[in-house]
Design a protein around this motif. Structure first.
Motif, PDB file in Angstrom:
ATOM      1  N   ARG A  87      18.589   5.354  -9.201  1.00 11.26           N
ATOM      2  CA  ARG A  87      17.565   5.813  -8.272  1.00 11.26           C
ATOM      3  C   ARG A  87      16.354   4.887  -8.299  1.00 11.26           C
ATOM      4  NH1 ARG A  87      15.136  11.916  -8.273  1.00 11.26           N
ATOM      5  NH2 ARG A  87      13.898  11.686  -6.389  1.00 11.26           N
ATOM      6  N   LYS A  88      15.956   4.445  -9.482  1.00 10.46           N
ATOM      7  CA  LYS A  88      14.832   3.534  -9.615  1.00 10.46           C
ATOM      8  C   LYS A  88      15.146   2.195  -8.946  1.00 10.46           C
ATOM      9  CE  LYS A  88      11.941   1.375 -13.130  1.00 10.46           C
ATOM     10  NZ  LYS A  88      11.746   1.187 -14.568  1.00 10.46           N
ATOM     11  N   ASN A  89      16.350   1.691  -9.164  1.00  9.06           N
ATOM     12  CA  ASN A  89      16.739   0.423  -8.537  1.00  9.06           C
ATOM     13  C   ASN A  89      16.780   0.541  -7.018  1.00  9.06           C
ATOM     14  OD1 ASN A  89      16.937  -0.833 -10.986  1.00  9.06           O
ATOM     15  ND2 ASN A  89      19.144  -0.518 -11.186  1.00  9.06           N
ATOM     16  N   LEU A  90      17.268   1.659  -6.510  1.00 10.05           N
ATOM     17  CA  LEU A  90      17.285   1.856  -5.060  1.00 10.05           C
ATOM     18  C   LEU A  90      15.876   1.927  -4.495  1.00 10.05           C
ATOM     19  CD1 LEU A  90      20.190   4.439  -4.591  1.00 10.05           C
ATOM     20  CD2 LEU A  90      20.139   2.043  -3.869  1.00 10.05           C
ATOM     21  N   MET A  91      14.978   2.574  -5.229  1.00 16.14           N
ATOM     22  CA  MET A  91      13.597   2.674  -4.776  1.00 16.14           C
ATOM     23  C   MET A  91      12.940   1.291  -4.758  1.00 16.14           C
ATOM     24  SD  MET A  91      10.350   4.953  -6.140  1.00 16.14           S
ATOM     25  CE  MET A  91      11.435   6.100  -6.863  1.00 16.14           C
ATOM     26  N   ILE A  92      13.187   0.499  -5.783  1.00 22.29           N
ATOM     27  CA  ILE A  92      12.621  -0.853  -5.830  1.00 22.29           C
ATOM     28  C   ILE A  92      13.186  -1.703  -4.704  1.00 22.29           C
ATOM     29  CG2 ILE A  92      12.598  -2.988  -7.182  1.00 22.29           C
ATOM     30  CD1 ILE A  92      12.356  -1.203  -9.688  1.00 22.29           C
ATOM     31  N   ALA A  93      14.480  -1.598  -4.453  1.00 20.03           N
ATOM     32  CA  ALA A  93      15.098  -2.363  -3.367  1.00 20.03           C
ATOM     33  C   ALA A  93      14.537  -1.924  -2.014  1.00 20.03           C
ATOM     34  CB  ALA A  93      16.613  -2.189  -3.403  1.00 20.03           C
ATOM     35  N   GLY A  94      14.353  -0.639  -1.827  1.00 21.83           N
ATOM     36  CA  GLY A  94      13.791  -0.133  -0.576  1.00 21.83           C
ATOM     37  C   GLY A  94      12.365  -0.607  -0.362  1.00 21.83           C
ATOM     38  N   LEU A  95      11.557  -0.542  -1.403  1.00 24.78           N
ATOM     39  CA  LEU A  95      10.173  -1.004  -1.293  1.00 24.78           C
ATOM     40  C   LEU A  95      10.104  -2.506  -1.039  1.00 24.78           C
ATOM     41  CD1 LEU A  95       8.427   1.117  -4.075  1.00 24.78           C
ATOM     42  CD2 LEU A  95       8.214   1.366  -1.604  1.00 24.78           C
ATOM     43  N   ALA A  96      10.978  -3.259  -1.695  1.00 20.35           N
ATOM     44  CA  ALA A  96      11.016  -4.704  -1.456  1.00 20.35           C
ATOM     45  C   ALA A  96      11.413  -5.008  -0.015  1.00 20.35           C
ATOM     46  CB  ALA A  96      11.983  -5.373  -2.429  1.00 20.35           C
ATOM     47  N   THR A  97      12.353  -4.250   0.520  1.00 15.33           N
ATOM     48  CA  THR A  97      12.771  -4.442   1.911  1.00 15.33           C
ATOM     49  C   THR A  97      11.632  -4.110   2.865  1.00 15.33           C
ATOM     50  OG1 THR A  97      15.048  -3.897   1.317  1.00 15.33           O
ATOM     51  CG2 THR A  97      14.452  -3.744   3.648  1.00 15.33           C
ATOM     52  N   ILE A  98      10.963  -3.012   2.629  1.00 14.50           N
ATOM     53  CA  ILE A  98       9.831  -2.621   3.483  1.00 14.50           C
ATOM     54  C   ILE A  98       8.717  -3.664   3.405  1.00 14.50           C
ATOM     55  CG2 ILE A  98       7.967  -0.930   3.728  1.00 14.50           C
ATOM     56  CD1 ILE A  98      10.042   1.205   2.889  1.00 14.50           C
ATOM     57  N   PHE A  99       8.404  -4.122   2.207  1.00 21.19           N
ATOM     58  CA  PHE A  99       7.348  -5.118   2.033  1.00 21.19           C
ATOM     59  C   PHE A  99       7.695  -6.426   2.734  1.00 21.19           C
ATOM     60  CE2 PHE A  99       5.494  -8.663  -0.365  1.00 21.19           C
ATOM     61  CZ  PHE A  99       4.157  -8.378  -0.163  1.00 21.19           C
ATOM     62  N   SER A 100       8.924  -6.896   2.570  1.00 21.38           N
ATOM     63  CA  SER A 100       9.293  -8.166   3.202  1.00 21.38           C
ATOM     64  C   SER A 100       9.322  -8.038   4.720  1.00 21.38           C
ATOM     65  CB  SER A 100      10.635  -8.664   2.671  1.00 21.38           C
ATOM     66  OG  SER A 100      11.655  -7.743   2.971  1.00 21.38           O
ATOM     67  N   THR A 101       9.781  -6.910   5.231  1.00 22.84           N
ATOM     68  CA  THR A 101       9.817  -6.711   6.681  1.00 22.84           C
ATOM     69  C   THR A 101       8.411  -6.656   7.260  1.00 22.84           C
ATOM     70  OG1 THR A 101      11.888  -5.485   6.465  1.00 22.84           O
ATOM     71  CG2 THR A 101      10.669  -5.208   8.522  1.00 22.84           C
ATOM     72  N   THR A 102       7.528  -5.892   6.643  1.00 18.90           N
ATOM     73  CA  THR A 102       6.163  -5.809   7.158  1.00 18.90           C
ATOM     74  C   THR A 102       5.433  -7.144   7.019  1.00 18.90           C
ATOM     75  OG1 THR A 102       5.387  -4.908   5.041  1.00 18.90           O
ATOM     76  CG2 THR A 102       5.907  -3.330   6.795  1.00 18.90           C
TER      77      THR A 102
END
Length: 90
Positions: A21-36
């Motif tokens: 769950r922690k890894n998925l959250m980090i991956a999701g946040l990284a995706t959101i950050f890179s997209t924005t």
């Protein structure tokens, strides 16, 4: 199977669940950050290009003759003095 082994097995499942769950959250946040970041920099680059690189010609109404227009570094077209170095943020 003893209680200790069951507890140990449960602890392993819970810890692996939270790690996943922690890894998925980090991956999701990284995706959101890179997209924005990508869209923010794209917007800023297009804004800078449109305002500072492209030409925004404007006529200079107070210059009425061709000689005065051309000696000031502007172009005379259609009986008007045109300035092609005009900054749109002026």
């Amino acid at each position: 199977m003893s209680n200790f082994q069951r507890l140990k097995k449960r602890k392993f499942y819970f810890s692996s669940f939270f790690k996943t769950r922690k890894n998925l959250m980090i991956a999701g946040l990284a995706t959101i950050f890179s997209t924005t970041s990508f869209y923010t920099f794209s917007f800023l680059l297009s804004y800078l290009n449109s305002n500072f690189i492209s030409e925004h010609p404007t006529s200079i109404p107070w210059i009425k003759n061709q000689l005065r227009c051309e000696t000031s570094g502007r172009d005379w077209e259609n009986n008007q003095c045109w300035d092609y170095e005009h900054n749109s943020s002026f």
